[in-house]
Design a protein around this motif. Structure first.
Motif, PDB file in Angstrom:
ATOM      1  N   ILE A 102       0.830  -1.207   0.000  1.00 17.75           N
ATOM      2  CA  ILE A 102       0.000   0.000   0.000  1.00 17.75           C
ATOM      3  C   ILE A 102       0.863   1.255   0.000  1.00 17.75           C
ATOM      4  CG2 ILE A 102      -1.624   1.358   1.383  1.00 17.75           C
ATOM      5  CD1 ILE A 102      -2.840  -1.314   2.322  1.00 17.75           C
ATOM      6  N   LEU A 103       1.863   1.292   0.852  1.00 14.43           N
ATOM      7  CA  LEU A 103       2.719   2.474   0.921  1.00 14.43           C
ATOM      8  C   LEU A 103       3.550   2.635  -0.343  1.00 14.43           C
ATOM      9  CD1 LEU A 103       3.847   2.372   4.659  1.00 14.43           C
ATOM     10  CD2 LEU A 103       2.038   3.744   3.609  1.00 14.43           C
ATOM     11  N   HIS A 104       3.925   1.527  -0.969  1.00 15.00           N
ATOM     12  CA  HIS A 104       4.620   1.616  -2.254  1.00 15.00           C
ATOM     13  C   HIS A 104       3.712   2.262  -3.309  1.00 15.00           C
ATOM     14  CE1 HIS A 104       7.615  -1.863  -1.232  1.00 15.00           C
ATOM     15  NE2 HIS A 104       7.979  -0.704  -0.707  1.00 15.00           N
ATOM     16  N   LEU A 105       2.425   1.915  -3.291  1.00 15.65           N
ATOM     17  CA  LEU A 105       1.480   2.550  -4.207  1.00 15.65           C
ATOM     18  C   LEU A 105       1.383   4.051  -3.950  1.00 15.65           C
ATOM     19  CD1 LEU A 105      -1.542   0.078  -4.410  1.00 15.65           C
ATOM     20  CD2 LEU A 105      -0.028   0.745  -6.274  1.00 15.65           C
ATOM     21  N   ARG A 106       1.371   4.416  -2.683  1.00 18.04           N
ATOM     22  CA  ARG A 106       1.240   5.841  -2.347  1.00 18.04           C
ATOM     23  C   ARG A 106       2.455   6.647  -2.830  1.00 18.04           C
ATOM     24  NH1 ARG A 106      -4.066   5.839  -1.902  1.00 18.04           N
ATOM     25  NH2 ARG A 106      -4.868   4.914   0.024  1.00 18.04           N
ATOM     26  N   VAL A 107       3.657   6.110  -2.643  1.00 21.30           N
ATOM     27  CA  VAL A 107       4.830   6.862  -3.087  1.00 21.30           C
ATOM     28  C   VAL A 107       4.921   6.869  -4.613  1.00 21.30           C
ATOM     29  CG1 VAL A 107       6.112   6.515  -0.947  1.00 21.30           C
ATOM     30  CG2 VAL A 107       6.414   4.891  -2.829  1.00 21.30           C
ATOM     31  N   ALA A 108       4.376   5.844  -5.268  1.00 20.95           N
ATOM     32  CA  ALA A 108       4.325   5.857  -6.730  1.00 20.95           C
ATOM     33  C   ALA A 108       3.406   6.968  -7.225  1.00 20.95           C
ATOM     34  CB  ALA A 108       3.851   4.500  -7.254  1.00 20.95           C
ATOM     35  N   ASP A 109       2.259   7.127  -6.552  1.00 29.97           N
ATOM     36  CA  ASP A 109       1.362   8.233  -6.880  1.00 29.97           C
ATOM     37  C   ASP A 109       2.055   9.577  -6.663  1.00 29.97           C
ATOM     38  OD1 ASP A 109      -0.799   6.809  -7.750  1.00 29.97           O
ATOM     39  OD2 ASP A 109      -1.896   6.893  -5.865  1.00 29.97           O
ATOM     40  N   MET A 110       2.768   9.682  -5.562  1.00 33.14           N
ATOM     41  CA  MET A 110       3.474  10.914  -5.244  1.00 33.14           C
ATOM     42  C   MET A 110       4.533  11.219  -6.301  1.00 33.14           C
ATOM     43  SD  MET A 110       5.518  11.796  -1.714  1.00 33.14           S
ATOM     44  CE  MET A 110       6.223  13.426  -1.445  1.00 33.14           C
ATOM     45  N   ALA A 111       5.245  10.194  -6.751  1.00 34.20           N
ATOM     46  CA  ALA A 111       6.269  10.375  -7.782  1.00 34.20           C
ATOM     47  C   ALA A 111       5.658  10.899  -9.072  1.00 34.20           C
ATOM     48  CB  ALA A 111       6.996   9.057  -8.020  1.00 34.20           C
ATOM     49  N   SER A 112       4.521  10.329  -9.460  1.00 33.75           N
ATOM     50  CA  SER A 112       3.845  10.775 -10.682  1.00 33.75           C
ATOM     51  C   SER A 112       3.408  12.226 -10.570  1.00 33.75           C
ATOM     52  CB  SER A 112       2.629   9.888 -10.966  1.00 33.75           C
ATOM     53  OG  SER A 112       3.028   8.556 -11.213  1.00 33.75           O
ATOM     54  N   LEU A 113       2.947  12.603  -9.392  1.00 34.19           N
ATOM     55  CA  LEU A 113       2.503  13.971  -9.163  1.00 34.19           C
ATOM     56  C   LEU A 113       3.658  14.957  -9.247  1.00 34.19           C
ATOM     57  CD1 LEU A 113       0.284  15.978  -8.304  1.00 34.19           C
ATOM     58  CD2 LEU A 113       0.846  15.443  -5.941  1.00 34.19           C
ATOM     59  N   LEU A 114       4.784  14.625  -8.647  1.00 35.52           N
ATOM     60  CA  LEU A 114       5.897  15.558  -8.575  1.00 35.52           C
ATOM     61  C   LEU A 114       6.501  15.883  -9.937  1.00 35.52           C
ATOM     62  CD1 LEU A 114       7.711  14.295  -5.345  1.00 35.52           C
ATOM     63  CD2 LEU A 114       6.396  16.406  -5.622  1.00 35.52           C
ATOM     64  N   VAL A 115       6.378  14.971 -10.896  1.00 34.48           N
ATOM     65  CA  VAL A 115       6.943  15.235 -12.225  1.00 34.48           C
ATOM     66  C   VAL A 115       5.884  15.694 -13.223  1.00 34.48           C
ATOM     67  CG1 VAL A 115       8.823  13.596 -11.886  1.00 34.48           C
ATOM     68  CG2 VAL A 115       6.713  12.813 -12.980  1.00 34.48           C
ATOM     69  N   ASP A 116       4.635  15.775 -12.794  1.00 37.14           N
ATOM     70  CA  ASP A 116       3.568  16.217 -13.682  1.00 37.14           C
ATOM     71  C   ASP A 116       3.783  17.694 -14.023  1.00 37.14           C
ATOM     72  OD1 ASP A 116       1.077  17.342 -14.620  1.00 37.14           O
ATOM     73  OD2 ASP A 116       0.122  15.493 -13.966  1.00 37.14           O
ATOM     74  N   PRO A 117       3.952  18.054 -15.302  1.00 36.35           N
ATOM     75  CA  PRO A 117       4.202  19.456 -15.663  1.00 36.35           C
ATOM     76  C   PRO A 117       3.102  20.399 -15.194  1.00 36.35           C
ATOM     77  CG  PRO A 117       4.653  18.012 -17.526  1.00 36.35           C
ATOM     78  CD  PRO A 117       3.980  17.167 -16.478  1.00 36.35           C
ATOM     79  N   LEU A 118       1.863  19.938 -15.230  1.00 36.13           N
ATOM     80  CA  LEU A 118       0.761  20.787 -14.797  1.00 36.13           C
ATOM     81  C   LEU A 118       0.843  21.077 -13.308  1.00 36.13           C
ATOM     82  CD1 LEU A 118      -1.777  22.255 -15.646  1.00 36.13           C
ATOM     83  CD2 LEU A 118      -3.064  20.142 -15.361  1.00 36.13           C
ATOM     84  N   PHE A 119       1.163  20.045 -12.512  1.00 39.98           N
ATOM     85  CA  PHE A 119       1.320  20.246 -11.074  1.00 39.98           C
ATOM     86  C   PHE A 119       2.494  21.184 -10.784  1.00 39.98           C
ATOM     87  CE2 PHE A 119       3.514  19.168  -7.146  1.00 39.98           C
ATOM     88  CZ  PHE A 119       2.505  19.348  -6.219  1.00 39.98           C
ATOM     89  N   ARG A 120       3.608  20.941 -11.438  1.00 38.00           N
ATOM     90  CA  ARG A 120       4.797  21.754 -11.198  1.00 38.00           C
ATOM     91  C   ARG A 120       4.548  23.202 -11.592  1.00 38.00           C
ATOM     92  NH1 ARG A 120      10.239  18.307 -12.106  1.00 38.00           N
ATOM     93  NH2 ARG A 120      11.036  20.334 -11.501  1.00 38.00           N
ATOM     94  N   GLY A 121       3.854  23.395 -12.701  1.00 33.31           N
ATOM     95  CA  GLY A 121       3.557  24.751 -13.134  1.00 33.31           C
ATOM     96  C   GLY A 121       2.643  25.472 -12.175  1.00 33.31           C
ATOM     97  N   LEU A 122       1.605  24.778 -11.707  1.00 32.40           N
ATOM     98  CA  LEU A 122       0.676  25.397 -10.764  1.00 32.40           C
ATOM     99  C   LEU A 122       1.369  25.697  -9.440  1.00 32.40           C
ATOM    100  CD1 LEU A 122      -2.337  26.210 -10.447  1.00 32.40           C
ATOM    101  CD2 LEU A 122      -2.663  24.030  -9.276  1.00 32.40           C
ATOM    102  N   HIS A 123       2.199  24.767  -8.980  1.00 33.13           N
ATOM    103  CA  HIS A 123       2.927  24.961  -7.733  1.00 33.13           C
ATOM    104  C   HIS A 123       3.831  26.188  -7.836  1.00 33.13           C
ATOM    105  CE1 HIS A 123       6.025  24.080  -4.619  1.00 33.13           C
ATOM    106  NE2 HIS A 123       4.987  23.609  -3.972  1.00 33.13           N
ATOM    107  N   ALA A 124       4.555  26.325  -8.951  1.00 30.45           N
ATOM    108  CA  ALA A 124       5.432  27.484  -9.151  1.00 30.45           C
ATOM    109  C   ALA A 124       4.628  28.775  -9.228  1.00 30.45           C
ATOM    110  CB  ALA A 124       6.261  27.288 -10.420  1.00 30.45           C
ATOM    111  N   LEU A 125       3.466  28.714  -9.879  1.00 28.19           N
ATOM    112  CA  LEU A 125       2.617  29.899 -10.012  1.00 28.19           C
ATOM    113  C   LEU A 125       2.109  30.362  -8.655  1.00 28.19           C
ATOM    114  CD1 LEU A 125       1.454  31.671 -12.297  1.00 28.19           C
ATOM    115  CD2 LEU A 125      -0.536  30.171 -12.332  1.00 28.19           C
ATOM    116  N   ILE A 126       1.732  29.425  -7.801  1.00 28.42           N
ATOM    117  CA  ILE A 126       1.261  29.782  -6.464  1.00 28.42           C
ATOM    118  C   ILE A 126       2.392  30.385  -5.642  1.00 28.42           C
ATOM    119  CG2 ILE A 126       0.412  28.828  -4.282  1.00 28.42           C
ATOM    120  CD1 ILE A 126      -1.210  26.838  -5.913  1.00 28.42           C
ATOM    121  N   LEU A 127       3.580  29.783  -5.709  1.00 25.20           N
ATOM    122  CA  LEU A 127       4.716  30.314  -4.956  1.00 25.20           C
ATOM    123  C   LEU A 127       5.089  31.709  -5.430  1.00 25.20           C
ATOM    124  CD1 LEU A 127       7.096  27.229  -4.628  1.00 25.20           C
ATOM    125  CD2 LEU A 127       5.634  28.244  -2.874  1.00 25.20           C
TER     126      LEU A 127
END
Length: 217
Positions: A102-127
């Motif tokens: 289960i925890l391996h699945l969670r960190v896999a989800d987290m990994a996908s999120l951290l490299v998602d260009p849309l997430f990274r762009g939104l995160h940078a825009l908020i900062l």
């Protein structure tokens, strides 16, 4: 923990009063178009007039929904975050009882999120605009980080009950895992391009090390 949100094509609505379905489509199109333009050109590089034209609606229609560009920007961020973090692998973990898997699945989800260009762009825009919009950074912290802490803590608590292994601080364990993965990402992302596989591999190591001390949780 996240899914890419598609951007709809420019609207082509019939004349006359819009139906309830069209109203919903207009709203989705406004938010998707505005999100795309804010990410591409920044908050100051986008005007309400450009957003209306790109969406295929009149300025009157846009201003009837959002009185200011700031109101629209806040709605874009809130809607995007809510849709991202409403999606998780609950259905997968319902069928898995091993806490390690289960925890391996969670960190896999987290990994996908951290490299998602849309997430990274939104995160940078908020900062970049956190002083102008001081309410949005705490929102991302709550819907992002704290939501992930709650999710992992629930996994850990449920596994403790199933396995008969007491856990005193599930939230603390969840935070240790998340910060170990995210902190590593922040450091190494500065010096080389990381893939989701890189982050997931590190996350699995973190989980496995934490599991060795499970009796101290």
């Amino acid at each position: 923990m996240a899914r890419r949100i598609p951007i709809p094509a420019k609207l082509a609505l019939r004349r006359g009063r819009p139906t309830s379905t069209e109203v919903a489509l207009i709203e989705q199109a406004i938010l998707a178009t505005a999100r795309s333009m804010f990410l591409a050109d920044g908050f100051d590089g986008v005007s309400m007039e450009k957003i209306a034209a790109a969406t295929g609606i009149t300025r009157t229609t846009l201003y009837s929904r959002y009185a200011t560009k700031s109101d629209l920007f806040r709605s874009v961020v809130r809607e995007t975050l809510a849709r991202w973090y409403a999606v998780s692998r609950v259905e997968a973990t319902d069928r898995i009882t091993d806490i390690g898997q289960i925890l391996h699945l969670r960190v896999a989800d987290m990994a996908s999120l951290l490299v998602d260009p849309l997430f990274r762009g939104l995160h940078a825009l908020i900062l970049l605009n956190r002083h102008r919009f001081p309410d949005l950074a705490p929102l991302m912290h709550d819907l992002g980080y704290l939501n992930a802490v709650r999710l992992l803590a629930n996994d850990i608590r449920a596994a403790a009950q199933r396995d008969g292994i007491p856990v005193a601080r599930p939230e603390a364990v969840a935070e240790h895992i998340l910060t170990a993965v995210h902190g590593w990402f922040l450091q190494y992302d500065l010096v080389r391009e990381l893939t989701a596989q890189d982050i997931e591999a590190h996350g699995r190591e973190v989980v496995d090390l934490m599991l060795l001390a499970r009796d101290r949780w």
